[in-house]
Design a protein around this motif. Structure first.
Motif, PDB file in Angstrom:
ATOM      1  N   PRO A 269       5.808   3.685   7.720  1.00  0.00           N
ATOM      2  CA  PRO A 269       6.093   3.181   9.047  1.00  0.00           C
ATOM      3  C   PRO A 269       5.370   4.110  10.277  1.00  0.00           C
ATOM      4  N   ASP A 270       5.460   5.428   9.884  1.00  0.00           N
ATOM      5  CA  ASP A 270       4.833   6.359  10.926  1.00  0.00           C
ATOM      6  C   ASP A 270       3.367   6.329  10.946  1.00  0.00           C
ATOM      7  N   ASN A 271       2.928   5.920   9.801  1.00  0.00           N
ATOM      8  CA  ASN A 271       1.291   6.125   9.741  1.00  0.00           C
ATOM      9  C   ASN A 271       0.892   4.621   8.887  1.00  0.00           C
ATOM     10  N   PRO A 272       1.013   3.504   9.513  1.00  0.00           N
ATOM     11  CA  PRO A 272       0.445   2.613   8.873  1.00  0.00           C
ATOM     12  C   PRO A 272      -1.102   2.576   8.868  1.00  0.00           C
ATOM     13  N   ARG A 273      -1.529   1.780   7.516  1.00  0.00           N
ATOM     14  CA  ARG A 273      -2.995   1.697   7.470  1.00  0.00           C
ATOM     15  C   ARG A 273      -3.685   0.377   7.870  1.00  0.00           C
ATOM     16  N   TRP A 274      -2.958  -0.700   7.967  1.00  0.00           N
ATOM     17  CA  TRP A 274      -3.216  -1.853   7.866  1.00  0.00           C
ATOM     18  C   TRP A 274      -2.435  -2.519   8.962  1.00  0.00           C
ATOM     19  N   GLN A 275      -3.007  -3.666   9.612  1.00  0.00           N
ATOM     20  CA  GLN A 275      -2.618  -4.507  11.019  1.00  0.00           C
ATOM     21  C   GLN A 275      -2.465  -5.835  10.529  1.00  0.00           C
ATOM     22  N   ALA A 276      -1.631  -6.654  11.307  1.00  0.00           N
ATOM     23  CA  ALA A 276      -1.675  -8.072  11.295  1.00  0.00           C
ATOM     24  C   ALA A 276      -1.581  -8.414  12.937  1.00  0.00           C
ATOM     25  N   VAL A 277      -1.837  -9.838  13.064  1.00  0.00           N
ATOM     26  CA  VAL A 277      -1.692 -10.495  14.442  1.00  0.00           C
ATOM     27  C   VAL A 277      -1.042 -11.747  14.079  1.00  0.00           C
ATOM     28  N   ASP A 278      -0.472 -12.309  15.066  1.00  0.00           N
ATOM     29  CA  ASP A 278      -0.021 -13.699  15.153  1.00  0.00           C
ATOM     30  C   ASP A 278      -0.682 -14.672  15.648  1.00  0.00           C
ATOM     31  N   MET A 279      -1.042 -15.718  14.836  1.00  0.00           N
ATOM     32  CA  MET A 279      -2.190 -16.793  15.429  1.00  0.00           C
ATOM     33  C   MET A 279      -1.556 -18.106  15.716  1.00  0.00           C
ATOM     34  N   MET A 280      -1.939 -18.982  16.663  1.00  0.00           N
ATOM     35  CA  MET A 280      -1.166 -20.131  16.876  1.00  0.00           C
ATOM     36  C   MET A 280      -2.196 -21.236  16.837  1.00  0.00           C
TER      37      MET A 280
ATOM     38  N   ASP B  61       0.804  -1.139  -0.044  1.00  0.00           N
ATOM     39  CA  ASP B  61       0.163  -0.124   0.022  1.00  0.00           C
ATOM     40  C   ASP B  61       0.978   1.180   0.069  1.00  0.00           C
ATOM     41  N   ALA B  62       0.933   1.918  -0.993  1.00  0.00           N
ATOM     42  CA  ALA B  62       1.866   3.238  -1.564  1.00  0.00           C
ATOM     43  C   ALA B  62       1.438   4.160  -0.268  1.00  0.00           C
ATOM     44  N   LYS B  63       0.225   4.264   0.213  1.00  0.00           N
ATOM     45  CA  LYS B  63      -0.290   5.363   0.927  1.00  0.00           C
ATOM     46  C   LYS B  63       0.101   4.905   2.494  1.00  0.00           C
TER      47      LYS B  63
END
Length: 151
Positions: A91-102, A86-88
């Motif tokens: 690192p200072d203003n991330p638009r998207w999140q991830a989580v780690d799943m086990m 996502d070019a927009k």
């Protein structure tokens, strides 16, 4: 602890991938829907998650995973080689999140969508409502119990 359901194509990342992962943990990234992203932000370590296989021959709930790491900026959004770039995003203003799943466990047998739809008490479950295409959704404790009992 909250409960969730995530939809995935098993050819991309399914319950067998979690079971086979070296530390049984996989980053859940690439979510590009704002409401689903907000649900990722709400996930906490220890929350349980139903893994729902979609866009495949055998559609339905296949297993359970647990949140191992709460939301953090999805690294794929910064990688120009990634389909999730996502070019927009910065690192200072991330638009998207991830989580780690086990990995927790595979279910003894897949709980198909038709069976889930037929269960009383699941009328408000986002998965069975028409027009809902979210890949991440909350599940109430009661809905969780009904789904697992259906299996």
């Amino acid at each position: 602890m909250a409960k969730w359901l995530v939809k995935t194509e098993p050819s991309e990342c399914g319950i067998n991938d979690f079971a086979a992962a070296p530390d049984k943990t996989i980053p859940w990234d690439g979510v590009r829907n704002y409401q689903a992203r907000n649900f990722l932000k709400d996930m906490a370590v220890g929350d349980e998650v139903l893994v729902y296989h979609s866009s495949c021959k055998d559609i339905g709930v296949a297993g359970i995973v647990r949140i191992a790491r709460s939301a953090y900026p999805d690294p794929a959004q910064f990688d120009p080689e990634s389909p999730y770039f996502d070019a927009k995003s910065t690192p200072d203003n991330p638009r998207w999140q991830a989580v780690d799943m086990m990995f927790v466990r595979k279910l003894p047998r897949l709980i198909p969508l038709d069976r889930i739809r037929s269960q009383p008490g699941l009328d408000n479950l986002a998965l069975v409502r028409k027009g809902n295409r979210l890949s991440v959704m909350p599940v109430s404790d009661e809905e969780w119990q009904i789904i697992l009992a259906a299996g």
